[in-house]
Motif scaffolding. Structure first.
Motif, PDB file in Angstrom:
ATOM      1  N   ASN A 291       0.844  -1.190   0.000  1.00 34.36           N
ATOM      2  CA  ASN A 291       0.000   0.000   0.000  1.00 34.36           C
ATOM      3  C   ASN A 291       0.883   1.244   0.000  1.00 34.36           C
ATOM      4  OD1 ASN A 291      -2.444  -1.415   0.128  1.00 34.36           O
ATOM      5  ND2 ASN A 291      -2.317  -1.609   2.358  1.00 34.36           N
ATOM      6  N   ASN A 292       0.427   2.269  -0.661  1.00 32.61           N
ATOM      7  CA  ASN A 292       1.198   3.513  -0.646  1.00 32.61           C
ATOM      8  C   ASN A 292       0.654   4.521   0.364  1.00 32.61           C
ATOM      9  OD1 ASN A 292      -1.133   4.290  -1.912  1.00 32.61           O
ATOM     10  ND2 ASN A 292      -0.158   5.093  -3.761  1.00 32.61           N
ATOM     11  N   ARG A 293      -0.366   4.106   1.096  1.00 32.08           N
ATOM     12  CA  ARG A 293      -0.907   4.950   2.166  1.00 32.08           C
ATOM     13  C   ARG A 293      -0.767   4.174   3.467  1.00 32.08           C
ATOM     14  NH1 ARG A 293      -5.513   6.518   4.966  1.00 32.08           N
ATOM     15  NH2 ARG A 293      -5.819   8.790   5.085  1.00 32.08           N
ATOM     16  N   LEU A 294       0.162   4.615   4.315  1.00 28.70           N
ATOM     17  CA  LEU A 294       0.533   3.851   5.504  1.00 28.70           C
ATOM     18  C   LEU A 294       0.259   4.653   6.768  1.00 28.70           C
ATOM     19  CD1 LEU A 294       4.002   2.594   4.204  1.00 28.70           C
ATOM     20  CD2 LEU A 294       1.822   1.353   4.132  1.00 28.70           C
ATOM     21  N   GLU A 295      -0.474   4.058   7.703  1.00 24.50           N
ATOM     22  CA  GLU A 295      -0.759   4.724   8.977  1.00 24.50           C
ATOM     23  C   GLU A 295       0.425   4.533   9.919  1.00 24.50           C
ATOM     24  OE1 GLU A 295      -4.456   5.337  12.042  1.00 24.50           O
ATOM     25  OE2 GLU A 295      -4.072   3.309  11.306  1.00 24.50           O
ATOM     26  N   VAL A 296       0.933   5.629  10.466  1.00 26.13           N
ATOM     27  CA  VAL A 296       2.067   5.602  11.374  1.00 26.13           C
ATOM     28  C   VAL A 296       1.593   5.573  12.819  1.00 26.13           C
ATOM     29  CG1 VAL A 296       4.230   6.744  11.987  1.00 26.13           C
ATOM     30  CG2 VAL A 296       3.289   7.012   9.690  1.00 26.13           C
ATOM     31  N   ALA A 297       0.608   6.367  13.109  1.00 25.87           N
ATOM     32  CA  ALA A 297       0.007   6.489  14.434  1.00 25.87           C
ATOM     33  C   ALA A 297      -1.412   6.996  14.209  1.00 25.87           C
ATOM     34  CB  ALA A 297       0.808   7.456  15.304  1.00 25.87           C
ATOM     35  N   GLY A 299      -4.212   9.041  13.337  1.00 24.46           N
ATOM     36  CA  GLY A 299      -4.285  10.366  12.740  1.00 24.46           C
ATOM     37  C   GLY A 299      -3.058  10.787  11.961  1.00 24.46           C
ATOM     38  N   VAL A 300      -2.035   9.929  11.919  1.00 23.33           N
ATOM     39  CA  VAL A 300      -0.800  10.261  11.193  1.00 23.33           C
ATOM     40  C   VAL A 300      -0.626   9.245  10.065  1.00 23.33           C
ATOM     41  CG1 VAL A 300       1.684  10.591  11.302  1.00 23.33           C
ATOM     42  CG2 VAL A 300       0.252  11.206  13.264  1.00 23.33           C
ATOM     43  N   VAL A 301      -0.650   9.705   8.825  1.00 24.83           N
ATOM     44  CA  VAL A 301      -0.553   8.840   7.650  1.00 24.83           C
ATOM     45  C   VAL A 301       0.614   9.283   6.791  1.00 24.83           C
ATOM     46  CG1 VAL A 301      -1.694   8.110   5.521  1.00 24.83           C
ATOM     47  CG2 VAL A 301      -3.015   8.295   7.641  1.00 24.83           C
ATOM     48  N   HIS A 302       1.404   8.314   6.337  1.00 24.42           N
ATOM     49  CA  HIS A 302       2.489   8.609   5.396  1.00 24.42           C
ATOM     50  C   HIS A 302       2.075   8.116   4.017  1.00 24.42           C
ATOM     51  CE1 HIS A 302       6.372   9.052   3.541  1.00 24.42           C
ATOM     52  NE2 HIS A 302       6.452   7.763   3.285  1.00 24.42           N
ATOM     53  N   GLN A 303       2.071   9.021   3.058  1.00 26.41           N
ATOM     54  CA  GLN A 303       1.773   8.673   1.670  1.00 26.41           C
ATOM     55  C   GLN A 303       3.100   8.425   0.958  1.00 26.41           C
ATOM     56  OE1 GLN A 303      -1.531   8.662   0.504  1.00 26.41           O
ATOM     57  NE2 GLN A 303      -0.792   7.705  -1.382  1.00 26.41           N
ATOM     58  N   VAL A 304       3.349   7.190   0.555  1.00 23.68           N
ATOM     59  CA  VAL A 304       4.610   6.872  -0.118  1.00 23.68           C
ATOM     60  C   VAL A 304       4.602   7.559  -1.474  1.00 23.68           C
ATOM     61  CG1 VAL A 304       6.145   5.050  -0.921  1.00 23.68           C
ATOM     62  CG2 VAL A 304       4.644   4.636   1.045  1.00 23.68           C
ATOM     63  N   PRO A 305       5.577   8.450  -1.734  1.00 25.51           N
ATOM     64  CA  PRO A 305       5.557   9.227  -2.982  1.00 25.51           C
ATOM     65  C   PRO A 305       5.911   8.360  -4.193  1.00 25.51           C
ATOM     66  CG  PRO A 305       6.970  10.252  -1.305  1.00 25.51           C
ATOM     67  CD  PRO A 305       6.686   8.845  -0.858  1.00 25.51           C
ATOM     68  N   PRO A 306       5.626   8.852  -5.379  1.00 25.49           N
ATOM     69  CA  PRO A 306       6.009   8.135  -6.601  1.00 25.49           C
ATOM     70  C   PRO A 306       7.428   8.518  -7.042  1.00 25.49           C
ATOM     71  CG  PRO A 306       4.706  10.041  -7.184  1.00 25.49           C
ATOM     72  CD  PRO A 306       4.779  10.032  -5.676  1.00 25.49           C
ATOM     73  N   PHE A 307       8.136   7.579  -7.630  1.00 26.33           N
ATOM     74  CA  PHE A 307       9.423   7.880  -8.264  1.00 26.33           C
ATOM     75  C   PHE A 307       9.079   8.334  -9.676  1.00 26.33           C
ATOM     76  CE2 PHE A 307      14.037   6.053  -8.210  1.00 26.33           C
ATOM     77  CZ  PHE A 307      14.520   7.329  -8.398  1.00 26.33           C
ATOM     78  N   ASP A 308       8.591   9.566  -9.764  1.00 30.61           N
ATOM     79  CA  ASP A 308       8.024  10.051 -11.014  1.00 30.61           C
ATOM     80  C   ASP A 308       9.100  10.690 -11.895  1.00 30.61           C
ATOM     81  OD1 ASP A 308       8.493  12.491  -9.729  1.00 30.61           O
ATOM     82  OD2 ASP A 308       6.389  12.733  -9.145  1.00 30.61           O
ATOM     83  N   ARG A 309       8.684  11.175 -13.063  1.00 37.06           N
ATOM     84  CA  ARG A 309       9.628  11.726 -14.034  1.00 37.06           C
ATOM     85  C   ARG A 309      10.406  12.914 -13.445  1.00 37.06           C
ATOM     86  NH1 ARG A 309      10.040  11.362 -19.792  1.00 37.06           N
ATOM     87  NH2 ARG A 309       8.884   9.435 -19.424  1.00 37.06           N
ATOM     88  N   ASP A 310       9.713  13.766 -12.705  1.00 34.27           N
ATOM     89  CA  ASP A 310      10.399  14.918 -12.127  1.00 34.27           C
ATOM     90  C   ASP A 310      11.489  14.489 -11.157  1.00 34.27           C
ATOM     91  OD1 ASP A 310       8.838  16.668 -13.562  1.00 34.27           O
ATOM     92  OD2 ASP A 310       7.456  17.105 -11.912  1.00 34.27           O
TER      93      ASP A 310
END
Length: 502
Positions: A291-297, A299-310
């Motif tokens: 999953n690219n949306r991970l709950e840390v605690a 109310g605290v969520v880390h969205q794993v970013p994409p290794f995109d072109r930029d």
């Protein structure tokens, strides 16, 4: 005028004073000056001994009083010079004691600083001791980076106390190329732990489209990223440090210590079987859905970013920004930059149909613990992954098989990649030809980036030792560009002499 800041600590006994010295030792850097102010018997020498013994890594290290010699120096990892100015008749005598040289090369601890007050640097921190009941109250006053480091170290002690490890001993462990640092903490009757100090990233100036480099490259900005990826990997069967306690706001983690087993052999050379084992672990990781949306605690969520072109492009641009000027003596021209971007965009277009997944991003020998007493994937402890992205998984294989810090021969590179391919094929549904093309692209991308980073570490950060790695990285880049899919990019590098030596 800058207003000095201050913080206080109550020290009930000698042990607490020694511990404060330990906490100061974890934060000092060359150039720091501490003015120890207080009556005889107030605890100044006890604090100094605690600091010096911590830096020496020896709680019994001999620390004689400098009362008669006026200065005692210690050849610790950060040199310490302990001054006692009680017998000083004039501040002019400081020159004879080598005070300026001592400050430039290490840390100065100064007892009775009022004897030469006018000669003390403006950046000095004052540590004042006052009797309070059976104990002492200490007030630390100052400003600037040194005060900030000390304040953070004391906050780390408060974090340890809140976690039930307030009496633990701290020792320097490792740092990395970022602002993160690590310590080992030991407490009698318990296995040692690792204390991670990961302050919120300070973003640099805008470099493109109004955004700083770290934002474009999707570099982790808080410790929440590490905690999120750590928990996800652990749930997926990867051996990572367990999180014992965390303070996400301040950036502190108390982690399981996975051991100190070196991934390399005693001579610092790669071991083919270990690289193959690490490749097989990667195959397992890349074969899973994450999953690219991970709950840390809560109310605290880390969205794993994409290794995109930029992100891909801003990284390879480091070669233009740092390596090219170092080689040619001039900035990259607009024509060179335009041609470079066109060649790389054509290469990145070829990644569109390749396998994407969780990319740990720094999967190489410094970040892998070899646990010879374990079996299977548990033999490998992974300790650095906070910058993980969702992108072409071949990047991690290139990071391992073309290890930036150690020379991996073509044979070991080949056996490492073959071990990965065999494991992926055994799991089914694997396109080997597509992977090998993506591997070449990502290996070229990574090594182009590293050429720029290692020159930047020298030119910007004053770390010339990284330049010794450049011949290896150029060799890796030559290897990756040999793939037929990169013929256009290879010709561009060759025609523009982009991998010439200094």
């Amino acid at each position: 005028m800058v207003t000095a800041r201050s913080l206080e600590r109550f020290l009930p006994d000698e042990a607490a004073t020694t511990q404060l010295g330990e906490d100061l030792a974890m934060a000092v850097l060359p150039g720091d000056v501490f003015l120890l102010d207080g009556d005889l018997g107030a605890g100044k020498s006890t604090l100094a001994r605690g600091l010096i013994r911590t830096l020496a890594g020896d709680p019994a290290h001999e620390v004689p009083s400098p009362t008669f010699t006026l200065v005692q120096s210690y050849d610790t990892p950060v040199a310490v010079h302990h001054f006692d100015l009680y017998r000083l008749s004039s501040s002019d005598e400081l020159e004879e004691l080598g005070f300026d040289e001592a400050v430039s090369s290490g840390v100065a601890l100064v007892e009775w600083p009022e004897r030469a007050a006018e000669a003390m640097p403006d950046t000095s921190l004052r540590i004042a001791f006052q009797h309070e009941g059976d104990g002492r109250r200490v007030t630390i006053t100052g400003d600037g980076p040194a005060f900030g480091r000390i304040a953070r170290s004391l906050a780390m002690r408060d974090f340890l106390t809140a976690s039930g490890w307030g009496e633990a001993h701290r020792a320097r462990f490792i740092g990395d190329a970022s602002a993160r640092a690590y310590e080992t903490v030991t407490l009698e009757g318990h296995a040692p732990l690792v204390l991670m100090n990961s302050p919120r990233m300070v973003l640099g100036p805008p470099v493109r489209d109004g955004k700083p480099y770290a934002e474009i490259a999707h570099t982790a900005q808080t410790v929440a990223a590490f905690a999120a990826i750590d928990k996800a990997l652990a749930s997926g069967g990867v051996t990572v440090p367990g999180i014992v306690a965390q303070d996400l706001d301040q950036g502190f983690l108390l982690l399981e210590h996975l051991g100190e087993g070196a991934f390399l052999d005693p001579d610092g050379k790669p071991v083919a079987a270990r690289y193959a084992a690490a490749a097989e672990l990667l195959a397992m990781i890349h074969g899973k859905h994450w999953n690219n949306r991970l709950e840390v605690a809560p109310g605290v969520v880390h969205q794993v970013p994409p290794f995109d072109r930029d992100a891909l492009m801003i990284e390879v641009d480091l070669l233009l920004a740092w390596y090219v000027p170092a080689v040619t003596g001039a900035p990259a021209s607009d024509a060179l930059r335009d041609g470079y971007h066109a060649a790389w965009n054509a290469a990145f277009d070829r990644l569109a149909d390749k396998q994407y997944g969780l990319v740990l991003r720094d999967y190489h020998s410094p970040n892998i613990i070899w646990r010879s007493d374990r079996l299977g994937h548990d033999r490998l402890g992974i300790v650095d992954f906070q910058d993980a992205l969702i992108g072409p998984v071949a990047y991690d294989v290139a990071s391992l098989a073309m290890d930036a810090r150690v020379t991996v021969s073509p044979d070991i590179e080949r056996s490492t990649v073959d071990a990965y391919v065999a494991a992926r094929r055994a799991a089914g549904g694997f396109d080997e030809a597509a992977f090998r093309e993506a591997y070449a692209i990502m290996a070229a991308q990574r090594n182009s980036k590293i050429l720029g980073i290692f020159v930047r570490l020298d030119r910007r950060d004053g770390k010339p030792q990284y330049l010794r790695h450049l011949p290896r990285i150029r060799d890796y880049l030559h290897r990756s560009l040999s793939h037929p899919a990169l013929a256009e990019l290879r010709d561009f590098y060759r025609d523009n002499r982009l991998i010439e030596e200094f």
